[in-house]
Design a protein around this motif. Sequence first.
Motif, mmCIF file in Angstrom:
data_model
loop_
_atom_site.group_PDB
_atom_site.id
_atom_site.type_symbol
_atom_site.label_atom_id
_atom_site.label_comp_id
_atom_site.label_asym_id
_atom_site.label_seq_id
_atom_site.Cartn_x
_atom_site.Cartn_y
_atom_site.Cartn_z
ATOM 1 N N SER A 83 69.096 68.343 50.867
ATOM 2 C CA SER A 83 68.373 69.295 51.710
ATOM 3 C C SER A 83 67.376 70.133 50.909
ATOM 4 N N THR A 84 67.519 70.188 49.620
ATOM 5 C CA THR A 84 66.620 70.974 48.786
ATOM 6 C C THR A 84 65.310 70.260 48.473
ATOM 7 N N LYS A 132 60.370 65.696 45.459
ATOM 8 C CA LYS A 132 60.577 66.815 44.550
ATOM 9 C C LYS A 132 61.962 67.370 44.813
ATOM 10 N N ARG A 133 62.777 67.501 43.785
ATOM 11 C CA ARG A 133 64.180 67.876 43.973
ATOM 12 C C ARG A 133 64.353 69.303 44.480
ATOM 13 N N THR A 134 63.640 70.222 43.915
ATOM 14 C CA THR A 134 63.748 71.619 44.341
ATOM 15 C C THR A 134 62.375 72.272 44.290
ATOM 16 N N TYR A 135 62.223 73.368 44.991
ATOM 17 C CA TYR A 135 60.982 74.108 44.996
ATOM 18 C C TYR A 135 61.282 75.548 45.333
ATOM 19 N N ARG A 136 60.390 76.428 44.901
ATOM 20 C CA ARG A 136 60.580 77.851 45.179
ATOM 21 C C ARG A 136 59.401 78.444 45.928
ATOM 22 N N SER A 137 58.320 77.682 46.011
ATOM 23 C CA SER A 137 57.141 78.236 46.664
ATOM 24 C C SER A 137 56.297 77.109 47.220
ATOM 25 N N THR A 160 59.157 69.652 53.937
ATOM 26 C CA THR A 160 60.470 69.992 53.395
ATOM 27 C C THR A 160 61.528 69.203 54.152
ATOM 28 N N TRP A 161 62.502 68.695 53.394
ATOM 29 C CA TRP A 161 63.458 67.774 53.988
ATOM 30 C C TRP A 161 64.365 68.453 55.012
ATOM 31 N N SER A 162 64.781 69.665 54.724
ATOM 32 C CA SER A 162 65.751 70.308 55.611
ATOM 33 C C SER A 162 65.094 70.885 56.863
ATOM 34 N N ALA A 163 64.080 71.698 56.700
ATOM 35 C CA ALA A 163 63.489 72.406 57.842
ATOM 36 C C ALA A 163 62.294 71.689 58.446
ATOM 37 N N GLY A 164 61.757 70.721 57.728
ATOM 38 C CA GLY A 164 60.606 70.006 58.260
ATOM 39 C C GLY A 164 59.325 70.815 58.250
ATOM 40 N N ILE A 165 59.216 71.770 57.361
ATOM 41 C CA ILE A 165 57.980 72.555 57.249
ATOM 42 C C ILE A 165 56.926 71.692 56.580
ATOM 43 N N THR A 166 55.727 71.722 57.150
ATOM 44 C CA THR A 166 54.676 70.832 56.663
ATOM 45 C C THR A 166 53.554 71.586 55.974
ATOM 46 N N TYR A 167 52.903 70.890 55.064
ATOM 47 C CA TYR A 167 51.780 71.414 54.309
ATOM 48 C C TYR A 167 50.705 70.331 54.259
ATOM 49 N N TYR A 168 49.445 70.748 54.329
ATOM 50 C CA TYR A 168 48.347 69.794 54.314
ATOM 51 C C TYR A 168 47.218 70.295 53.424
ATOM 52 N N ALA A 169 46.543 69.322 52.800
ATOM 53 C CA ALA A 169 45.292 69.646 52.134
ATOM 54 C C ALA A 169 44.251 69.952 53.201
ATOM 55 N N ASP A 170 43.318 70.819 52.880
ATOM 56 C CA ASP A 170 42.291 71.195 53.856
ATOM 57 C C ASP A 170 41.492 69.976 54.321
ATOM 58 N N SER A 171 41.316 69.021 53.432
ATOM 59 C CA SER A 171 40.485 67.863 53.743
ATOM 60 C C SER A 171 41.107 66.943 54.794
ATOM 61 N N LYS A 217 43.606 68.246 57.114
ATOM 62 C CA LYS A 217 44.210 69.051 58.178
ATOM 63 C C LYS A 217 43.573 68.712 59.521
ATOM 64 N N GLY A 218 44.400 68.487 60.514
ATOM 65 C CA GLY A 218 43.916 68.122 61.839
ATOM 66 C C GLY A 218 43.727 66.633 62.049
ATOM 67 N N ARG A 219 43.752 65.868 60.958
ATOM 68 C CA ARG A 219 43.594 64.413 61.068
ATOM 69 C C ARG A 219 44.865 63.661 60.669
ATOM 70 N N PHE A 220 45.583 64.189 59.698
ATOM 71 C CA PHE A 220 46.790 63.544 59.179
ATOM 72 C C PHE A 220 48.020 64.316 59.644
ATOM 73 N N THR A 221 49.106 63.581 59.849
ATOM 74 C CA THR A 221 50.379 64.198 60.228
ATOM 75 C C THR A 221 51.501 63.594 59.397
ATOM 76 N N ILE A 222 52.246 64.435 58.723
ATOM 77 C CA ILE A 222 53.402 63.980 57.959
ATOM 78 C C ILE A 222 54.655 64.239 58.783
ATOM 79 N N SER A 223 55.589 63.312 58.687
ATOM 80 C CA SER A 223 56.861 63.471 59.402
ATOM 81 C C SER A 223 57.953 62.791 58.605
ATOM 82 N N ARG A 224 59.208 63.096 58.965
ATOM 83 C CA ARG A 224 60.322 62.438 58.280
ATOM 84 C C ARG A 224 61.410 62.105 59.286
#
Length: 126
Positions: free
Chosen positions: A30-31, A99-104, A52-63, A65-72
């Motif tokens: 989950s981390t 990535k095993r863990t992250y803080r930001s 993020t694996w647990s909560a499914g929070i997504t992040y995108y590069a500006d280039s 954004k709006g065209r690509f969608t990540i999912s798990r």
Amino acid sequence: QVQLVESGGGLVQAGGSLRLSCAASGRIFSTYAMGWFRQAPGKEREFVAAITWSAGITYYADSVKGRFTISRDSAENMVYLRMNNLNPEDTAGYYCAAKRTYRSSWQITNNDYDYWGQGTQVTVSS
């Protein structure tokens, strides 16, 4: 140990769509965060999207954004990247990473990931 295998790349015309898949073997905790990166010839590898694996929070590069969608799919240990409205600037090798863990969010969006796939080529013709 985690192994990642990408699939789904190919040749597509500008304006078209592709869906990349990443199959992960081994335990995804989950981390973890899962990301997609790309590298074009002569350019550095760049961040595309992450989730993020647990909560499914997504992040995108500006280039992308709006065209690509990540999912798990946690049950299947799969990560997907849906790419719409592709343009020639999206041409690159696309890599799945874990990535095993992250803080930001900064740690999620840089390329310091622990595991990498072999990549899949995406070519967009004009």
